[in-house]
Design a protein around this motif. Structure first.
Motif, short mmCIF file in Angstrom:
data_model
loop_
_atom_site.label_atom_id
_atom_site.label_comp_id
_atom_site.label_asym_id
_atom_site.label_seq_id
_atom_site.Cartn_x
_atom_site.Cartn_y
_atom_site.Cartn_z
N UNK A 141 0.83 -1.20 0.00
CA UNK A 141 0.00 0.00 0.00
C UNK A 141 0.87 1.26 0.00
N UNK A 142 0.90 1.96 -1.11
CA UNK A 142 1.62 3.22 -1.16
C UNK A 142 2.89 3.18 -1.97
N UNK A 143 3.13 4.23 -2.76
CA UNK A 143 4.29 4.26 -3.64
C UNK A 143 5.61 4.36 -2.89
N UNK B 215 2.41 -2.56 -6.31
CA UNK B 215 2.40 -1.34 -5.50
C UNK B 215 1.20 -0.51 -5.94
N UNK B 216 0.33 -0.22 -5.02
CA UNK B 216 -0.92 0.46 -5.36
C UNK B 216 -1.18 1.61 -4.42
N UNK B 217 -2.22 2.36 -4.71
CA UNK B 217 -2.64 3.45 -3.84
C UNK B 217 -3.00 2.90 -2.48
N UNK B 218 -2.63 3.60 -1.43
CA UNK B 218 -2.89 3.15 -0.06
C UNK B 218 -4.35 3.44 0.30
N UNK B 219 -5.22 2.49 0.01
CA UNK B 219 -6.64 2.65 0.31
C UNK B 219 -7.28 1.30 0.55
N UNK C 239 -6.23 -3.84 4.26
CA UNK C 239 -5.75 -5.10 3.67
C UNK C 239 -6.77 -5.71 2.71
N UNK C 240 -8.07 -5.47 2.93
CA UNK C 240 -9.07 -6.00 2.02
C UNK C 240 -8.93 -5.37 0.63
N UNK C 241 -8.60 -4.09 0.61
CA UNK C 241 -8.37 -3.43 -0.67
C UNK C 241 -7.15 -4.00 -1.39
N UNK C 242 -6.11 -4.32 -0.62
CA UNK C 242 -4.90 -4.90 -1.20
C UNK C 242 -5.17 -6.30 -1.74
N UNK C 243 -5.91 -7.10 -0.98
CA UNK C 243 -6.22 -8.46 -1.43
C UNK C 243 -7.08 -8.42 -2.70
#
Length: 224
Positions: A17-19, A36-40, A43-47
């Protein structure tokens, strides 16, 4: 993971989460790919971000970064349980006992055997409202698997359109419960991997079921 054999082959991915996330150089080779994605969305968003980009995989074991492996054959245990349990849709390490009661009891609409605090009643009412607003059938109870460890299939994820994206922590908890309830609404079961919580994969926030472990965890906590 290097200490305890998984019991079967797997590919390991990291969704950061986060550049500004920087992985130590000695760990770079551990992962097949790093997203690597926007921090939002926590953990559910990352999964959710990861599984949508890995559509060629049939099964997924999602772990929060605070998880640690407790014993060998940890991945094989999840896979075998998923195959053996009839109509199993989701496996975790912790079927949260604090939320196995009916929604009516948790929301203070019905007197139950357990006293529910006003704060918890308000939280339950918020979660229930959110889940309903998302079009998810909340079912009779709030029973759910905590989203620190989840094992499921791409078919299940596709059928419920993955994890909900949320903006704050309270909504994230509602999404955690809603994810389990979505799977249950399709007629699938929620399964704790073992009778003992976190037997194969531990987490710093959650101790095991044992009384001794709970006492030890209490002494390990820093004084407030």
């Amino acid at each position: 993971m290097n200490t305890h054999s998984a019991g079967m082959d797997y590919d390991l991915f990291l969704c950061a989460n986060g550049e500004t996330y920087k992985l130590p150089a000695n760990l770079q080779a551990s992962f097949k790919k790093i997203f690597i994605r926007e921090n939002s969305g926590f953990n559910l968003g990352a999964w959710d971000y990861a599984w949508r980009r890995l559509s060629n995989y049939r099964y997924f074991l999602f772990l929060q970064d605070d998880c640690f492996i407790e014993r060998k054959n940890w991945l094989l245990a999840f896979y075998q349980r998923f195959q053996a349990a009839e109509k199993c849709g989701l496996i975790g390490e912790n079927l949260n006992k604090g939320w196995i009661h009916s929604w009516d009891t948790l929301r203070g609409l019905k007197k139950g055997t357990k006293t529910i605090s006003e704060a918890k009643r308000q939280r339950a009412d918020f979660y229930y409202g959110k889940i309903c607003n998302w079009g998810i059938d909340p079912g009779e109870t709030a029973s759910h698997l905590t989203s620190v460890v989840h094992f499921t299939s791409s078919d299940i994820l596709s059928s419920i359109d993955g994890y909900k994206h949320t903006c704050n922590y309270e909504e994230a908890i509602a999404a955690e419960i809603g994810f389990s309830r979505s799977i249950r609404a399709l007629g699938y079961r929620l399964c704790q991997l073992d009778n003992k919580q976190h037997k194969f994969i531990g987490h710093r926030q959650w101790s095991t079921d044992s009384f001794i472990e709970r006492i030890l965890q209490k002494f390990k906590q820093p004084a407030s």
